[in-house]
Scaffold this motif. Sequence first.
Motif, PDB file in Angstrom:
ATOM      1  N   LEU A  18     -15.280   1.986  -4.053  1.00 19.53           N
ATOM      2  CA  LEU A  18     -14.057   2.614  -4.555  1.00 19.53           C
ATOM      3  C   LEU A  18     -13.064   2.873  -3.433  1.00 19.53           C
ATOM      4  CD1 LEU A  18     -15.644   5.117  -7.083  1.00 19.53           C
ATOM      5  CD2 LEU A  18     -13.977   3.351  -7.671  1.00 19.53           C
ATOM      6  N   ILE A  19     -13.570   3.309  -2.287  1.00 12.66           N
ATOM      7  CA  ILE A  19     -12.687   3.564  -1.146  1.00 12.66           C
ATOM      8  C   ILE A  19     -12.055   2.260  -0.671  1.00 12.66           C
ATOM      9  CG2 ILE A  19     -12.641   4.270   1.278  1.00 12.66           C
ATOM     10  CD1 ILE A  19     -14.827   6.328   0.554  1.00 12.66           C
ATOM     11  N   GLY A  20     -12.868   1.201  -0.570  1.00 12.71           N
ATOM     12  CA  GLY A  20     -12.325  -0.090  -0.171  1.00 12.71           C
ATOM     13  C   GLY A  20     -11.301  -0.614  -1.161  1.00 12.71           C
ATOM     14  N   SER A  21     -11.546  -0.412  -2.451  1.00 11.30           N
ATOM     15  CA  SER A  21     -10.603  -0.856  -3.483  1.00 11.30           C
ATOM     16  C   SER A  21      -9.275  -0.115  -3.372  1.00 11.30           C
ATOM     17  CB  SER A  21     -11.215  -0.635  -4.872  1.00 11.30           C
ATOM     18  OG  SER A  21     -12.436  -1.321  -5.010  1.00 11.30           O
ATOM     19  N   GLY A  22      -9.355   1.177  -3.173  1.00 14.38           N
ATOM     20  CA  GLY A  22      -8.132   1.977  -3.057  1.00 14.38           C
ATOM     21  C   GLY A  22      -7.348   1.695  -1.798  1.00 14.38           C
ATOM     22  N   SER A  23      -8.038   1.204  -0.758  1.00 14.94           N
ATOM     23  CA  SER A  23      -7.359   0.976   0.525  1.00 14.94           C
ATOM     24  C   SER A  23      -6.377  -0.188   0.474  1.00 14.94           C
ATOM     25  CB  SER A  23      -8.398   0.718   1.627  1.00 14.94           C
ATOM     26  OG  SER A  23      -9.071  -0.508   1.426  1.00 14.94           O
ATOM     27  N   PHE A  24      -6.375  -0.968  -0.620  1.00 18.29           N
ATOM     28  CA  PHE A  24      -5.396  -2.049  -0.773  1.00 18.29           C
ATOM     29  C   PHE A  24      -4.031  -1.534  -1.235  1.00 18.29           C
ATOM     30  CE2 PHE A  24      -9.405  -4.440  -1.831  1.00 18.29           C
ATOM     31  CZ  PHE A  24      -9.399  -5.227  -0.702  1.00 18.29           C
ATOM     32  N   CYS A  25      -3.974  -0.365  -1.855  1.00 15.64           N
ATOM     33  CA  CYS A  25      -2.782   0.091  -2.579  1.00 15.64           C
ATOM     34  C   CYS A  25      -1.993   1.137  -1.770  1.00 15.64           C
ATOM     35  CB  CYS A  25      -3.175   0.715  -3.912  1.00 15.64           C
ATOM     36  SG  CYS A  25      -4.293  -0.252  -4.938  1.00 15.64           S
ATOM     37  N   VAL A  26      -0.800   0.840  -1.419  1.00  8.86           N
ATOM     38  CA  VAL A  26      -0.154  -0.472  -1.345  1.00  8.86           C
ATOM     39  C   VAL A  26       0.434  -0.601   0.046  1.00  8.86           C
ATOM     40  CG1 VAL A  26       0.399  -0.734  -3.798  1.00  8.86           C
ATOM     41  CG2 VAL A  26       2.015   0.451  -2.278  1.00  8.86           C
ATOM     42  N   PHE A  27       0.605  -1.850   0.498  1.00  5.45           N
ATOM     43  CA  PHE A  27       1.158  -2.106   1.825  1.00  5.45           C
ATOM     44  C   PHE A  27       2.664  -2.314   1.716  1.00  5.45           C
ATOM     45  CE2 PHE A  27      -3.146  -4.199   2.023  1.00  5.45           C
ATOM     46  CZ  PHE A  27      -3.754  -3.136   2.675  1.00  5.45           C
ATOM     47  N   HIS A  28       3.382  -1.706   2.628  1.00  4.55           N
ATOM     48  CA  HIS A  28       4.838  -1.903   2.643  1.00  4.55           C
ATOM     49  C   HIS A  28       5.323  -1.833   4.083  1.00  4.55           C
ATOM     50  CE1 HIS A  28       5.247   2.555   2.832  1.00  4.55           C
ATOM     51  NE2 HIS A  28       4.214   2.537   2.019  1.00  4.55           N
ATOM     52  N   VAL A  29       6.486  -1.247   4.326  1.00  3.45           N
ATOM     53  CA  VAL A  29       7.112  -1.330   5.650  1.00  3.45           C
ATOM     54  C   VAL A  29       6.339  -0.597   6.741  1.00  3.45           C
ATOM     55  CG1 VAL A  29       9.435  -1.691   4.776  1.00  3.45           C
ATOM     56  CG2 VAL A  29       8.588   0.638   5.056  1.00  3.45           C
ATOM     57  N   VAL A  65     -12.252  13.170 -13.488  1.00  3.40           N
ATOM     58  CA  VAL A  65     -11.614  12.201 -12.589  1.00  3.40           C
ATOM     59  C   VAL A  65     -12.458  11.967 -11.351  1.00  3.40           C
ATOM     60  CG1 VAL A  65      -9.298  12.766 -13.354  1.00  3.40           C
ATOM     61  CG2 VAL A  65     -10.294  14.040 -11.450  1.00  3.40           C
ATOM     62  N   GLY A  66     -13.650  12.524 -11.336  1.00  2.00           N
ATOM     63  CA  GLY A  66     -14.484  12.446 -10.140  1.00  2.00           C
ATOM     64  C   GLY A  66     -14.772  11.034  -9.693  1.00  2.00           C
ATOM     65  N   PHE A  67     -15.076  10.142 -10.629  1.00  2.00           N
ATOM     66  CA  PHE A  67     -15.417   8.776 -10.257  1.00  2.00           C
ATOM     67  C   PHE A  67     -14.237   8.062  -9.609  1.00  2.00           C
ATOM     68  CE2 PHE A  67     -16.057   4.253 -11.058  1.00  2.00           C
ATOM     69  CZ  PHE A  67     -17.354   4.088 -10.586  1.00  2.00           C
ATOM     70  N   LEU A  68     -13.030   8.346 -10.056  1.00  2.00           N
ATOM     71  CA  LEU A  68     -11.842   7.682  -9.513  1.00  2.00           C
ATOM     72  C   LEU A  68     -11.272   8.382  -8.284  1.00  2.00           C
ATOM     73  CD1 LEU A  68      -9.927   6.783 -12.807  1.00  2.00           C
ATOM     74  CD2 LEU A  68     -11.272   5.260 -11.357  1.00  2.00           C
ATOM     75  N   PHE A  69     -11.811   9.549  -7.945  1.00  2.00           N
ATOM     76  CA  PHE A  69     -11.259  10.331  -6.845  1.00  2.00           C
ATOM     77  C   PHE A  69     -11.197   9.547  -5.530  1.00  2.00           C
ATOM     78  CE2 PHE A  69     -11.929  13.412  -3.337  1.00  2.00           C
ATOM     79  CZ  PHE A  69     -10.710  14.052  -3.411  1.00  2.00           C
ATOM     80  N   PRO A  70     -12.276   8.866  -5.100  1.00  2.00           N
ATOM     81  CA  PRO A  70     -12.196   8.099  -3.846  1.00  2.00           C
ATOM     82  C   PRO A  70     -11.127   7.011  -3.887  1.00  2.00           C
ATOM     83  CG  PRO A  70     -14.479   8.394  -4.517  1.00  2.00           C
ATOM     84  CD  PRO A  70     -13.632   8.828  -5.673  1.00  2.00           C
ATOM     85  N   PHE A  71     -10.999   6.343  -5.034  1.00  2.00           N
ATOM     86  CA  PHE A  71      -9.994   5.279  -5.158  1.00  2.00           C
ATOM     87  C   PHE A  71      -8.583   5.843  -5.036  1.00  2.00           C
ATOM     88  CE2 PHE A  71      -6.979   2.958  -7.815  1.00  2.00           C
ATOM     89  CZ  PHE A  71      -7.104   1.665  -7.326  1.00  2.00           C
ATOM     90  N   LEU A  72      -8.319   6.928  -5.760  1.00  2.00           N
ATOM     91  CA  LEU A  72      -6.974   7.510  -5.753  1.00  2.00           C
ATOM     92  C   LEU A  72      -6.620   8.062  -4.376  1.00  2.00           C
ATOM     93  CD1 LEU A  72      -7.087   9.367  -9.193  1.00  2.00           C
ATOM     94  CD2 LEU A  72      -5.925   7.218  -8.658  1.00  2.00           C
ATOM     95  N   LEU A  73      -7.572   8.721  -3.723  1.00  2.00           N
ATOM     96  CA  LEU A  73      -7.300   9.292  -2.409  1.00  2.00           C
ATOM     97  C   LEU A  73      -7.029   8.200  -1.382  1.00  2.00           C
ATOM     98  CD1 LEU A  73      -7.099  11.791  -0.650  1.00  2.00           C
ATOM     99  CD2 LEU A  73      -9.579  11.670  -0.283  1.00  2.00           C
ATOM    100  N   ALA A  74      -7.845   7.150  -1.402  1.00  2.00           N
ATOM    101  CA  ALA A  74      -7.623   6.042  -0.472  1.00  2.00           C
ATOM    102  C   ALA A  74      -6.278   5.369  -0.727  1.00  2.00           C
ATOM    103  CB  ALA A  74      -8.758   5.024  -0.604  1.00  2.00           C
ATOM    104  N   SER A  75      -5.890   5.262  -1.995  1.00  2.00           N
ATOM    105  CA  SER A  75      -4.595   4.659  -2.330  1.00  2.00           C
ATOM    106  C   SER A  75      -3.448   5.478  -1.752  1.00  2.00           C
ATOM    107  CB  SER A  75      -4.447   4.558  -3.852  1.00  2.00           C
ATOM    108  OG  SER A  75      -5.445   3.759  -4.413  1.00  2.00           O
ATOM    109  N   ILE A  76      -3.542   6.786  -1.892  1.00  2.00           N
ATOM    110  CA  ILE A  76      -2.482   7.660  -1.392  1.00  2.00           C
ATOM    111  C   ILE A  76      -2.360   7.545   0.118  1.00  2.00           C
ATOM    112  CG2 ILE A  76      -1.798  10.072  -1.105  1.00  2.00           C
ATOM    113  CD1 ILE A  76      -3.106  10.616  -3.846  1.00  2.00           C
TER     114      ILE A  76
END
Length: 451
Positions: free
Chosen positions: A393-404, A346-357
């Motif tokens: 990947l970090i920039g991509s993950g930073s979109f997920c997700v916006f809410h209140v 999961v190393g390649f997706l790690f930056p995306f997932l962390l930024a999303s969280i």
Amino acid sequence: MQLLILFLCVAVLLVAISGWKLHPFLALLAIGLLYGIACGLGPVRSVELLTEGFAGTLQWIAIIMVLGAMIGEISNDTGGASLIARSTLKLSGEKRLPYAMGITGYIISIPVFVDVAYIMMQSVTEALAAKSKQNILGVGLSLATGLTATHALMPPTPGPLAVAGILDGQLGRIILINFFVAFSAMAGGLAWAIFYCRKVELDADRIIRERYASKSKDTLSKGVSSDSKSQPHNQSIWIACLPIFAPLVLIAIGSFTPSESTNHWSTMARFLGSPLVALSIGVILATLQYGRDVSMSRLSSVTERAIEKTALVVMLTGAGGAFGHVIKNSGVTETISQYASEIESVGFLFPFLLASIITTTTGSITVSMITTASIVAPALTTLGISAEMAAALIGSGSFCVFHVNSSFFWLLNRLHDAPPTVLLKTYTVQSLCMGLGALAAVLLLKLCGLQ
């Protein structure tokens, strides 16, 4: 134990920002200090690392942020952003208005913060929605998807610029990669805006149509209200776009010029391509939009506003860099290396997932990107990811997700009187579509052999 301490500190950081409402600047510095002490660095050494990281991160980024904001302020003053919007619409036609708004947002958000850009374009958005008889939320979120795409992925906006500095990536390569990724993210957001958001009608739509019903056809075709304070000073579309694109081209050329080359042209390319010089040239070109109205007092006013608007982001970037510097010197890299085989899948997706969280928790693109970059930077070699791909990947993950917990969520609520329940079905889902679209682009680049 170091990994456990790091995860606990990140968890406390998220709770402190989103739950306890502690300011991110204070939270990043406090958690950085606690992390250093907990890892055995000692209180004195932890403070030293924090100050070193803070100063090292801001030694060149702070100036560039102010220069980028100055370009945006001048564009706002002269009506250059409105001119870009009208020219894009003229090329695309009214039926393709969402695409025109997305491209407009993609362009003007490179030097302008998202919230400021959206407010600046509000009169344009409402006039175009009234003229095309489309709902304001569909048109507005089409603009927002372009604004957000470049804000999260394209330097010299603060987040990507800070990530480039923290990851020590090649800025020119990051620009080329993220240019493609940002377009894919925008495509994902536009798809949701076109197929769902444009069908959502608000009470504001009726008010907007009534307001613009009495306005002249000429005013509507321009997309600006007759009493707008940001009328263009008869500048051409090329002059309006030049301050945005010229610095990007110079930076890209400078980054790809071989550092070992010492001839005159190579030296000049690296000089002009340094972000400080490139953005300074952008500011000079932006002043051309004033024409004969340019004056030292106007430039001073623009500079003051740019400094005021970037001060918070500059401090936040410095705090994120300080936190990352403590992590780099804590020995956690060696610890992560011990578990390389376990995280490889999961190393390649790690930056995306962390930024999303982090984005989902804090609601801030900048906080998400800076925090994720600080954590990922020491582990790039172990994860087998280049700094440039990690930035994408970090920039991509930073979109997920916006809410209140997102400031832009409530900006849409205030400007268009859109109920939170409606925004959760439109804006929130759109941000997820953007993140997945950006991730698809990064995966495609990986399949093409880019690491």
